[in-house]
Scaffold this motif. Structure first.
Motif, PDB file in Angstrom:
ATOM      1  N   GLU A 185       0.688  -0.826   0.134  1.00 41.86           N
ATOM      2  CA  GLU A 185      -0.001  -0.183   0.256  1.00 41.86           C
ATOM      3  C   GLU A 185       0.738   1.230   0.080  1.00 41.86           C
ATOM      4  O   GLU A 185       0.580   2.447  -0.653  1.00 41.86           O
ATOM      5  CB  GLU A 185      -1.009   0.080   1.244  1.00 41.86           C
ATOM      6  N   ALA A 186       2.217   1.408   0.267  1.00 43.33           N
ATOM      7  CA  ALA A 186       2.469   2.688   1.042  1.00 43.33           C
ATOM      8  C   ALA A 186       3.559   2.875  -0.283  1.00 43.33           C
ATOM      9  O   ALA A 186       3.983   4.181  -0.974  1.00 43.33           O
ATOM     10  CB  ALA A 186       3.948   2.184   2.232  1.00 43.33           C
ATOM     11  N   GLY A 240       2.262   1.750  -3.676  1.00 40.26           N
ATOM     12  CA  GLY A 240       1.445   2.019  -4.310  1.00 40.26           C
ATOM     13  C   GLY A 240       0.733   3.868  -4.150  1.00 40.26           C
ATOM     14  O   GLY A 240       0.830   4.614  -5.173  1.00 40.26           O
ATOM     15  N   ARG A 241       0.871   4.018  -2.548  1.00 36.98           N
ATOM     16  CA  ARG A 241       0.748   5.442  -2.327  1.00 36.98           C
ATOM     17  C   ARG A 241       1.745   6.410  -2.806  1.00 36.98           C
ATOM     18  O   ARG A 241       2.003   7.406  -3.748  1.00 36.98           O
ATOM     19  CB  ARG A 241       0.518   5.449  -1.101  1.00 36.98           C
ATOM     20  N   ALA A 242       3.136   6.029  -2.764  1.00 39.33           N
ATOM     21  CA  ALA A 242       4.500   6.836  -3.372  1.00 39.33           C
ATOM     22  C   ALA A 242       4.793   6.319  -4.662  1.00 39.33           C
ATOM     23  O   ALA A 242       5.717   7.456  -5.186  1.00 39.33           O
ATOM     24  CB  ALA A 242       5.765   6.209  -2.904  1.00 39.33           C
TER      25      ALA A 242
END
Length: 308
Positions: free
Chosen positions: A198-199, A201-203
């Motif tokens: 998730e991290a 992907g957000r970055a």
């Protein structure tokens, strides 16, 4: 000469630190706010040093207060351990404790050592498996207590510790510098894996899974070999690892929560005491690394069953 410290004053001091306020501390120790204020004044007078800044509306420890905090926690830990040892020395029985191998290795040795001193007639049978499997095992009455990572779809249990997550890589390797980040992860269902993906992907970072293991040992091997970046709780970071972060192009990671589950059926007195001890102590436990504590064997090592 400084007089002997009053345990009640030390307990009130810790209640203020842990709750962040005089009123909330009063509820913990069963005293009014003026009584709490008076107790802290007595403690400061006894030590001859201020422990909190003068502005009591925004409590902040002084430099001496920070130093005393370590002593206060040690004093109360030994005090509570001695009380438990003599109040409940006749408690006997076997407790089956389920816990992931990572927490068993890095968070439980010191805690179980102290519990064993306080309750020498309680035998702890420890079974290690991934968090996603522990709750089901408890519902099958195979486990009395479970310490596990809080799962997104499971809101039961008592939160007993928050543990930061961090990226880890080999000390002399830079796999995070690759255009597509190579990852070493646990199987699907792992909260660590989910948080990492998730991290990234957000970055906007591209990634690929190059190493996959059911255990922490497999992830450690991939990291030490320089094959991949992985995600560990802070307590499991070892010598020979480094923790890349935003400066290295990797996003910050959220903390995870450890929860304690108790078997729905009635628990034995031994299991209840271990559960209460975990709730009270796990948040304060420092990470255990065998090389640092090799000379301090446990008075009675818990019997491990299953995958260690």
């Amino acid at each position: 000469m400084i007089p002997d410290l009053d345990i009640a004053l030390v307990r009130t001091f810790l209640a203020i630190v842990d709750t962040g306020g005089l009123t909330s501390a009063g509820r913990v120790v069963g005293r009014t706010q003026p009584a709490v204020t008076q107790q802290i004044k007595r403690l400061e007078d006894a030590l001859g040093r201020p422990l909190f800044d003068l502005d009591r509306r925004h409590l902040k420890l002084t430099a001496d207060g920070e130093v005393f905090l370590e002593y206060a926690r040690a004093i109360m830990r030994l005090n509570d351990e001695a009380r438990a040892r003599f109040d409940a020395s006749e408690i006997r029985g076997t407790v089956t404790l389920g816990v992931p191998d990572l927490y068993a290795a890095y968070l439980l040795p010191q805690l179980l050592r102290r519990f064993a001193r306080a309750h020498p007639h309680v035998e702890i049978e420890m079974r290690c498996m991934r968090s996603v499997h522990l709750y089901e095992a408890m519902l099958r009455d195979e486990l009395d207590l479970v310490i596990a990572t809080l799962q997104p779809d499971l809101k039961t249990g008592t939160v007993v510790r928050r543990e930061p997550l961090t990226w880890v890589a080999g000390l002399h390797d830079r796999p995070e510098a690759e255009e597509v980040v190579p990852l070493a992860v646990l199987p699907p269902g792992s909260v660590y894996r989910q948080r990492a993906l998730e991290a990234l992907g957000r970055a906007g970072r591209r990634w690929t899974i190059t190493s996959f293991s059911e255990s922490l040992a497999g992830l450690q091997a991939a990291v030490f070999a320089g094959l991949a970046v992985s995600v560990f709780p802070r307590c499991a970071v070892q010598p020979g690892m480094r923790c890349p972060g935003p400066r290295d192009g990797l996003p910050d990671l959220p903390a995870i929560e450890l929860v304690l589950h108790r078997r729905p059926m009635a628990l034995s007195a031994a299991a209840e005491h271990l559960g209460d001890f975990v709730e009270r102590e796990l948040a304060q436990v420092a990470a255990f690394h065998p090389t640092a504590d090799a000379g301090s064997p446990s008075p009675r090592a818990p019997r491990a069953v299953g995958r260690a």
